[in-house]
Write a protein that holds these residues in place. Structure first.
Motif, PDB file in Angstrom:
ATOM      1  N   TRP A 170       0.848  -1.201   0.000  1.00 18.73           N
ATOM      2  CA  TRP A 170       0.000   0.000   0.000  1.00 18.73           C
ATOM      3  C   TRP A 170       0.881   1.248   0.000  1.00 18.73           C
ATOM      4  O   TRP A 170       0.743   2.102  -0.856  1.00 18.73           O
ATOM      5  CB  TRP A 170      -0.959   0.017   1.209  1.00 18.73           C
ATOM      6  CG  TRP A 170      -1.894   1.186   1.162  1.00 18.73           C
ATOM      7  CD1 TRP A 170      -3.060   1.263   0.452  1.00 18.73           C
ATOM      8  CD2 TRP A 170      -1.723   2.452   1.806  1.00 18.73           C
ATOM      9  NE1 TRP A 170      -3.625   2.517   0.610  1.00 18.73           N
ATOM     10  CE2 TRP A 170      -2.815   3.259   1.450  1.00 18.73           C
ATOM     11  CE3 TRP A 170      -0.757   2.992   2.643  1.00 18.73           C
ATOM     12  CZ2 TRP A 170      -2.966   4.561   1.894  1.00 18.73           C
ATOM     13  CZ3 TRP A 170      -0.896   4.284   3.100  1.00 18.73           C
ATOM     14  CH2 TRP A 170      -2.005   5.059   2.723  1.00 18.73           C
ATOM     15  N   ALA A 171       1.794   1.344   0.952  1.00 21.58           N
ATOM     16  CA  ALA A 171       2.655   2.531   1.062  1.00 21.58           C
ATOM     17  C   ALA A 171       4.035   2.326   0.434  1.00 21.58           C
ATOM     18  O   ALA A 171       4.717   3.288   0.110  1.00 21.58           O
ATOM     19  CB  ALA A 171       2.822   2.931   2.524  1.00 21.58           C
ATOM     20  N   GLY A 230       2.772  -0.452  -3.852  1.00 17.05           N
ATOM     21  CA  GLY A 230       2.736   0.449  -2.697  1.00 17.05           C
ATOM     22  C   GLY A 230       3.044   1.884  -3.065  1.00 17.05           C
ATOM     23  O   GLY A 230       4.054   2.444  -2.639  1.00 17.05           O
ATOM     24  N   ASP A 231       2.174   2.478  -3.839  1.00 11.97           N
ATOM     25  CA  ASP A 231       2.419   3.831  -4.344  1.00 11.97           C
ATOM     26  C   ASP A 231       1.327   4.819  -3.950  1.00 11.97           C
ATOM     27  O   ASP A 231       1.209   5.887  -4.531  1.00 11.97           O
ATOM     28  CB  ASP A 231       2.537   3.789  -5.866  1.00 11.97           C
ATOM     29  CG  ASP A 231       1.268   3.244  -6.519  1.00 11.97           C
ATOM     30  OD1 ASP A 231       0.314   2.852  -5.810  1.00 11.97           O
ATOM     31  OD2 ASP A 231       1.245   3.194  -7.765  1.00 11.97           O
ATOM     32  N   HIS A 291       2.691   8.297  -3.044  1.00 13.56           N
ATOM     33  CA  HIS A 291       3.685   8.918  -3.927  1.00 13.56           C
ATOM     34  C   HIS A 291       3.248  10.321  -4.335  1.00 13.56           C
ATOM     35  O   HIS A 291       2.095  10.540  -4.705  1.00 13.56           O
ATOM     36  CB  HIS A 291       3.908   8.066  -5.174  1.00 13.56           C
ATOM     37  CG  HIS A 291       4.739   6.858  -4.901  1.00 13.56           C
ATOM     38  ND1 HIS A 291       5.277   6.099  -5.904  1.00 13.56           N
ATOM     39  CD2 HIS A 291       5.139   6.275  -3.748  1.00 13.56           C
ATOM     40  CE1 HIS A 291       5.965   5.098  -5.384  1.00 13.56           C
ATOM     41  NE2 HIS A 291       5.892   5.181  -4.069  1.00 13.56           N
ATOM     42  N   GLY A 292       4.186  11.252  -4.241  1.00 17.23           N
ATOM     43  CA  GLY A 292       3.940  12.626  -4.660  1.00 17.23           C
ATOM     44  C   GLY A 292       3.326  13.511  -3.589  1.00 17.23           C
ATOM     45  O   GLY A 292       3.232  14.722  -3.776  1.00 17.23           O
ATOM     46  N   LYS A 293       2.920  12.937  -2.473  1.00 14.83           N
ATOM     47  CA  LYS A 293       2.367  13.750  -1.382  1.00 14.83           C
ATOM     48  C   LYS A 293       3.520  14.341  -0.577  1.00 14.83           C
ATOM     49  O   LYS A 293       4.669  13.955  -0.752  1.00 14.83           O
ATOM     50  CB  LYS A 293       1.472  12.890  -0.488  1.00 14.83           C
ATOM     51  CG  LYS A 293       0.234  12.365  -1.224  1.00 14.83           C
ATOM     52  CD  LYS A 293      -0.631  11.517  -0.322  1.00 14.83           C
ATOM     53  CE  LYS A 293      -1.798  10.908  -1.075  1.00 14.83           C
ATOM     54  NZ  LYS A 293      -2.873  11.839  -1.366  1.00 14.83           N
ATOM     55  N   ILE A 315       8.202   5.681   1.260  1.00 10.84           N
ATOM     56  CA  ILE A 315       6.796   5.726   0.847  1.00 10.84           C
ATOM     57  C   ILE A 315       6.543   6.722  -0.290  1.00 10.84           C
ATOM     58  O   ILE A 315       5.404   6.904  -0.717  1.00 10.84           O
ATOM     59  CB  ILE A 315       5.858   6.000   2.042  1.00 10.84           C
ATOM     60  CG1 ILE A 315       6.105   7.387   2.646  1.00 10.84           C
ATOM     61  CG2 ILE A 315       5.989   4.893   3.085  1.00 10.84           C
ATOM     62  CD1 ILE A 315       5.132   7.778   3.758  1.00 10.84           C
ATOM     63  N   GLY A 316       7.601   7.366  -0.769  1.00  9.42           N
ATOM     64  CA  GLY A 316       7.488   8.214  -1.959  1.00  9.42           C
ATOM     65  C   GLY A 316       6.938   9.603  -1.718  1.00  9.42           C
ATOM     66  O   GLY A 316       6.427  10.232  -2.643  1.00  9.42           O
TER      67      GLY A 316
END
Length: 178
Positions: A87-88, A93-94, A97-99, A138-139
């Motif tokens: 999930w993370a 797990g994306d 991503h971008g947050k 976690i991106g």
């Protein structure tokens, strides 16, 4: 930008700093306040609900007092359960991503104690490296820290000014220094 502030203080009602920060945040409609200890007094986290909250916001701020060079235990448990494999992070797990991910930390010790030659021997940036690495994994984009040190010696006027600076940080973290 939709911002989620996850407040993790086991005694929020007695915390002058974290309670004041929260009260100042409540004045702004575009900030969602989520208090972990009030939501989960039994420590049983609703993972699906938490993941849904995270997915519906672009910026996530973790607000907590610095305990034993880390987060309060419920926030660590939250990380372990909510930021799950698939999930993370990991394959599929994306979801984050971008947050953006930021930290708002209150400390008992004065600022000079969080320096290489200070009482704690390390800077806050060094001591929060595991959280920065979590952000990397976690991106999310890791934001500059917002820290209020020496909470026992902060005057009411200083706290009021700091709370306004905190709101500015939550709304536009790249433009504010703690």
């Amino acid at each position: 930008m939709k911002t989620l502030v996850i407040i993790t203080h086991p005694n929020l009602e007695q915390s002058r700093i974290n309670r004041t920060w929260m009260q100042e945040l409540k004045k702004h409609e575009n900030i969602t306040i989520h208090t972990l200890y009030q939501t989960y007094p039994d420590g049983k986290i609703n993972v699906a609900h938490e993941q849904s909250l995270l997915e519906s916001h672009n910026r996530i701020i973790l607000q907590f007092p610095f305990y034993w060079y880390s987060t309060p235990s419920l926030l660590k448990k939250w990380q372990d359960e909510v930021l799950s494999y698939g999930w993370a992070y990991g394959p599929g797990g994306d979801k984050l991503h971008g947050k953006e991910l930021g930290l708002a930390i209150s400390t008992f010790g004065p600022e000079e104690s969080y320096q290489p030659k200070g009482y704690n021997h390390f800077s806050m940036e060094t001591l929060t490296t595991p959280l920065q690495q979590t952000s990397n994994l976690i991106g999310t984009k890791f934001l500059p820290l917002f820290v209020l040190n020496g909470v026992m010696h902060v005057s009411d006027r200083e706290l009021a000014e700091n709370a306004k600076a905190y709101v500015d940080f939550v709304l536009q973290p790249s433009k504010v220094e703690a």
